[in-house]
Design an enzyme around this catalytic site. Structure first.
Site, PDB file in Angstrom:
ATOM      1  N   GLU A  90      -8.679  40.129 -86.263  1.00  0.00           N
ATOM      2  CA  GLU A  90      -7.367  40.778 -86.288  1.00  0.00           C
ATOM      3  C   GLU A  90      -7.465  42.263 -85.940  1.00  0.00           C
ATOM      4  O   GLU A  90      -6.805  43.111 -86.547  1.00  0.00           O
ATOM      5  CB  GLU A  90      -6.702  40.587 -87.655  1.00  0.00           C
ATOM      6  CG  GLU A  90      -6.403  39.129 -87.967  1.00  0.00           C
ATOM      7  CD  GLU A  90      -5.643  38.930 -89.263  1.00  0.00           C
ATOM      8  OE1 GLU A  90      -4.817  38.007 -89.336  1.00  0.00           O
ATOM      9  OE2 GLU A  90      -5.877  39.707 -90.219  1.00  0.00           O
ATOM     10  N   GLU A 149      -5.138  30.969 -87.973  1.00  0.00           N
ATOM     11  CA  GLU A 149      -4.798  30.910 -89.397  1.00  0.00           C
ATOM     12  C   GLU A 149      -3.331  30.517 -89.504  1.00  0.00           C
ATOM     13  O   GLU A 149      -2.457  31.307 -89.130  1.00  0.00           O
ATOM     14  CB  GLU A 149      -5.013  32.249 -90.105  1.00  0.00           C
ATOM     15  CG  GLU A 149      -6.451  32.712 -90.186  1.00  0.00           C
ATOM     16  CD  GLU A 149      -6.587  34.046 -90.916  1.00  0.00           C
ATOM     17  OE1 GLU A 149      -5.575  34.506 -91.503  1.00  0.00           O
ATOM     18  OE2 GLU A 149      -7.687  34.627 -90.881  1.00  0.00           O
TER      19      GLU A 149
END
Length: 611
Positions: free
Chosen positions: A182, A261
């Site tokens: 991320e 995710e």
């Protein structure tokens, strides 16, 4: 000459072995807009589990449960801070045996997606970075700082030594390896991302690589790399899922689609509400993705527990939000290893999309929990009577400056002539108990930006400031400088307060504590000890509702932090950590000496609604 000939033959054998492995071809590949396994289209049905958050003897059972839910792949981060607790000293033993966890997954029929970081977030202290990085003044994590990159290169090489035989390119179960994590939510330094990619390759990770970011095209642009598969992270309804993949398509087309995710639950902060999400919401999202041939990773399939000093923290603006010990995450498999309604809803959704000939395994027997009758903690010793040898320090400096990463640190100042006025501690990281002659008279909470209190001490008084590290921020820009203890200049009545005694208390060994029967006279942070017996087999939850704020150890295992502010009001005690017969429990309760306290073990976790 004969010796040299043997060396040449040995070298030739190594080359032939390597060529044979290459000739076998990749076990897993990215081909156009899809994944392929052994040359056939493959949809990844993954769920996240973190080996370090699950006692090793539970690994097989938890992985079998994931397989029975319908997953074909398990995803895990690698926790750098646990594997390299000191520079160059690595630990892959016992509960940190990463290769053993991956082999166990393979044994039960699961492939693996590996996420080695170096940054992982995961609601883990400092996002998984080792605290010793902060001992180097000015070092910048997630940057081209050569001191940081030297450390990451060493780390990747050591992880690769553990898992190289398990890579899909060598016939193993590890399908893909993630580059960073991320990063688009943190920065936009593509040179840094390329450097991490190169380090991963140079370490020996020759599987397909991927990056993981939110679906917003701006985040993807900042966090991805050319030629690297981009997966996206999000939560929500089917409409939210559709929108997320529409954003991915707007950014990059003709690539595999995967939810790196899908947040099927959420984590909790101390003093805030408990998070729970609808089983139907998650199951509907899985159903839609599989109907479109989209791969996914449920975050989390089983969250487990952030034992010891593992929990990190978030920040909302300048507000500090420490994470709870429990990492249950409202996952399909709960903290004690029991399938929830979400488990069965997701299992049913997956069953509707199985390839021809595939059947779901039977669900293994659910893990047992037990109750432990209430028992007393009848021995104690005050924290200020348990201090190690101090170091003298002109300034009250941060924890890392004294070589400490976790636990507590105590700053002591003696006032021969007394002291009066505003005591300004500068910046408390993260929670301080302020004591006069061993008795608490003030507490300062970083969540509320509390850094100062009034003092009025008579001559001959001793001031102790007991500071607890409650977890480093693990997400966002604040993680760049998360040093603990007292991190700015201290003053009294507007004048610098200098010349301290400093006591480091990492609390990684409690054997030196000298307990006595009964309660201490001082009304300050106190260690309590008790014993209980059990012949039953099973995990339990230590009920902490009768306690204030502190930590619990059972038979030397640090269960973690408790706090009356909730929502968590119990601590998970795994069955493997219980002894048949006598068990020792030590509780550090920070809120002061009580009449002899007592605790019990209960079958289910206890939660409260913060007031």
């Amino acid at each position: 000459m004969r010796f040299k000939g043997l060396k040449r033959l040995a070298a030739l054998g190594l080359v032939m072995t390597a060529l044979s492995a290459q000739a076998a071809g990749p076990h897993f590949a990215v081909v156009g807009d899809r994944f392929e396994l052994d040359g056939k289209p493959y949809v990844i049905r993954a769920g996240e589990m973190h080996y370090a958050r699950i006692p090793r003897s539970f690994w097989r059972e938890r992985l079998q449960q994931a397989r029975a839910m319908g997953l074909n792949t398990i995803t895990t981060y690698v926790f750098w801070n646990l594997h390299e607790p000191e520079p160059g000293r690595f630990d892959f033993s016992d509960n940190l045996d990463l290769a053993a966890f991956i082999r166990t997954a393979q044994d039960v029929g699961l492939n693996v997606v590996l996420r080695p970081g170096p940054y992982v977030c995961a609601e883990l202290d400092f996002g998984g970075f080792p605290a010793w990085l902060l001992r180097t003044p000015g070092l910048r994590v997630r940057s081209m700082d050569p001191r940081f990159l030297d450390a990451t290169a060493r780390y990747f090489k050591r992880v690769a030594r553990e898992v190289a035989p398990l890579l899909s390119t060598r016939g193993g179960p590890i399908l893909m390896t993630q580059v960073e994590n991320e990063y688009g939510s943190y920065g936009e330094d593509h040179e840094y991302m390329a450097a991490i990619q190169n380090q991963i390759r140079e370490a020996g990770f020759d599987t397909p690589l991927f990056t993981s970011d939110g679906p917003d095209p701006t985040l993807l642009d900042r966090g991805t790399l050319p030629g690297v598969t981009a997966v996206i992270n999000f939560n929500g309804s089917v409409d939210d899922v559709k929108e997320a993949f529409a954003q991915l398509a707007a950014f990059r087309q003709h690539v595999p689609r995967m939810a790196g995710e899908y947040w099927a639950g959420w984590f909790d902060h101390w003093g805030e509400r408990r998070h729970q999400t609808s089983p139907k919401l998650a199951a509907d999202a899985v159903d839609w993705m599989l109907g479109q041939g989209i791969s996914f990773n449920l975050y989390m399939a089983h969250g487990g527990t952030s034992f010891g000093w593992q929990p990190g923290a978030n920040s909302a603006g300048a507000t500090y939000q420490p994470d709870t010990t429990s990492y249950d995450y409202d996952a399909a498999i709960d903290e004690a290893g029991r399938p929830t309604p979400k488990f069965f809803a997701i299992r049913d959704a997956i069953a509707r999309h199985l390839p021809p000939g595939e059947r779901l395994p039977e669900l293994p027997k659910s893990a047992a929990t037990i109750a432990v009758p209430r028992f007393s903690l009848d021995e104690s010793v005050a924290l200020v009577d348990s201090l190690p040898k101090p170091v003298t320090s002109h300034l009250a400096r941060n924890m890392e400056a004294y070589g400490q990463g976790y636990g507590f640190i105590v700053y002591r100042k003696r006032f021969a002539d007394g002291a009066r006025g505003k005591l300004d501690l500068g910046a408390v990281r993260d929670y301080a108990h302020v004591l006069a002659d061993g008795t608490t008279f003030a507490t300062l909470d970083r969540r509320r930006n509390e850094n100062a209190t009034e003092v009025d001490l008579p001559p001959g008084s001793t001031l102790d400031v007991v500071v607890e590290n409650m977890g480093r921020v693990n997400f966002g820009s604040m993680l760049a400088d998360e040093r603990k203890g007292l991190t700015r200049a201290v003053s009294l009545a507007g004048k610098p307060l200098l010349d301290w005694e400093v006591f480091t208390m990492p609390l990684d060994d409690l054997s030196a504590l000298r307990f006595k029967r009964g309660a201490p006279a001082r009304q300050g942070p106190t260690f309590w000890r008790g014993h209980f017996r059990t012949d039953a087999q099973g995990s339990t939850f230590i009920d902490t509702r009768a306690l204030g704020k502190g930590h619990v150890w059972v038979n030397g295992h640090h269960l973690g932090r408790y706090w009356r502010v909730g929502p968590q009001q119990s601590l998970f005690l795994p069955a493997p950590w219980l002894l048949k017969g006598d068990n020792e429990i030590i509780i550090l309760d920070l809120d002061g000496a009580m009449e002899t306290p007592s605790v019990q073990g209960v079958h289910d976790p206890v939660f409260s609604t913060p007031g």
